[in-house]
Every structure is written in C-alpha cells, then in structure tokens.
Design a protein around this motif. Structure first.
Motif, PDB file in Angstrom:
ATOM      1  N   GLU A   1       0.769  -0.696  -0.207  1.00 16.43           N
ATOM      2  CA  GLU A   1      -0.331   0.058   0.567  1.00 16.43           C
ATOM      3  C   GLU A   1       0.985   1.203   0.102  1.00 16.43           C
ATOM      4  N   LEU A   2       0.537   1.911  -0.914  1.00 10.04           N
ATOM      5  CA  LEU A   2       1.575   3.462  -0.938  1.00 10.04           C
ATOM      6  C   LEU A   2       0.399   4.374  -0.384  1.00 10.04           C
ATOM      7  N   TRP A   3       1.230   5.714   0.804  1.00  5.15           N
ATOM      8  CA  TRP A   3       0.346   6.085   1.156  1.00  5.15           C
ATOM      9  C   TRP A   3       1.066   7.841   1.437  1.00  5.15           C
ATOM     10  N   GLU A   4      -0.191   8.645   0.492  1.00  3.51           N
ATOM     11  CA  GLU A   4       0.547  10.423   0.640  1.00  3.51           C
ATOM     12  C   GLU A   4      -0.727  10.416   1.630  1.00  3.51           C
ATOM     13  N   PRO A   5      -0.026  11.127   2.919  1.00  3.75           N
ATOM     14  CA  PRO A   5      -0.865  11.422   4.118  1.00  3.75           C
ATOM     15  C   PRO A   5      -1.582  12.836   3.757  1.00  3.75           C
ATOM     16  N   PRO A   6      -2.460  13.222   4.212  1.00  8.54           N
ATOM     17  CA  PRO A   6      -3.603  14.913   3.841  1.00  8.54           C
ATOM     18  C   PRO A   6      -2.329  15.034   4.205  1.00  8.54           C
ATOM     19  N   PRO A   7      -2.756  16.736   3.261  1.00 10.71           N
ATOM     20  CA  PRO A   7      -1.655  17.729   3.466  1.00 10.71           C
ATOM     21  C   PRO A   7      -1.217  18.499   5.782  1.00 10.71           C
ATOM     22  N   GLU A   8      -2.332  18.340   6.366  1.00 13.94           N
ATOM     23  CA  GLU A   8      -1.639  18.674   7.115  1.00 13.94           C
ATOM     24  C   GLU A   8      -1.229  17.644   8.436  1.00 13.94           C
ATOM     25  N   GLN A   9      -0.828  16.247   7.454  1.00 13.89           N
ATOM     26  CA  GLN A   9       0.178  15.376   7.947  1.00 13.89           C
ATOM     27  C   GLN A   9       1.525  15.027   7.684  1.00 13.89           C
TER      28      GLN A   9
END
Length: 128
Positions: free
Chosen positions: A120-128
């Motif tokens: 799984e590849l995950w781009e956190p939301p901007p505030e993370q």
C-alpha cells in the motif's frame, strides 16, 4: 524524486484482532488508537514541526484487504507525491493494482511486488 519517505503502517492478519491488540497493550504497552490500531507518533527529521505517525493494526483473518497478495501482512509505505510515484512506476512497467483512492486519511494506491506481496502506498493529507 524521493519515492518512499517512511513506513506508514504495518498491517497483519490475526485470528482475534481485539484480543491480540489487548495482549500487546497489556504486555508491551502499545496504546489502543480508537479503532483497534496503534498510532506511533513521530516528527520528521527535516521538519520537526511536522508531526506524523505510523499505524500498527491487526486485521481479521478473513480480510480481503491484502488481496490479491497471499501474505498475512501488508506494509503501507508513506510517500510524498503519490501521482508522481505512480507515473514513475508505470514507466518502469509496474502494474498499479488499485487506486489512487482519496479519503479523509489521505491518498492510497496499491502495487504487488515480484513475490506477490500487496504493497500500500500512502500520501498523507496535507496536515500530516
């Protein structure tokens, strides 16, 4: 382009996720994160103001979330720019197994490694 920036999560199958999570809480001090998972919080070395986390979560043995992989675990890799990475992977002949999917937790996509492990590849939301 930096591809993976860290481990976003470690997910694994368990016969009884709740009991197992309780065991880890009681014996190893892993605090329950509200949804049967643990969230290890940390700060980025290059930008200490930016708090982040790594998730540890047991899933029911019957989950299909790791499919088509056959492993009893799945590693979630944190990435800075999911779209750029997916473009690069496609250019290298890597088939994207799913996504990108957007959610309140960020953006996700999946690939399978040469041994059949789902990643799984995950781009956190901007505030993370």
């Amino acid at each position: 382009m930096k591809r993976v920036t860290g481990i976003g999560g470690i997910f694994f199958k368990a016969q009884d996720p709740k009991t197992l999570q309780t065991w880890y809480q009681e014996h190893l001090g892993l605090p329950e994160g509200g949804i049967g998972s643990v969230m290890f919080k940390w700060q980025e070395l290059d930008d200490p103001k930016n708090e982040a986390y790594t998730v540890w979560a047991p899933f029911p043995d019957s989950t299909s979330y790791f499919e088509p992989g056959k492993a009893t675990f799945m590693i979630n890799y944190r990435v800075a720019d999911l779209d750029a990475l997916l473009t690069q992977l496609r250019a290298e002949g890597i088939e994207i197994a799913g996504g990108p999917d957007d959610s309140e937790y960020g953006r996700f996509a999946w690939v399978t490694d040469p041994e059949g492990n789902r990643i799984e590849l995950w781009e956190p939301p901007p505030e993370q």
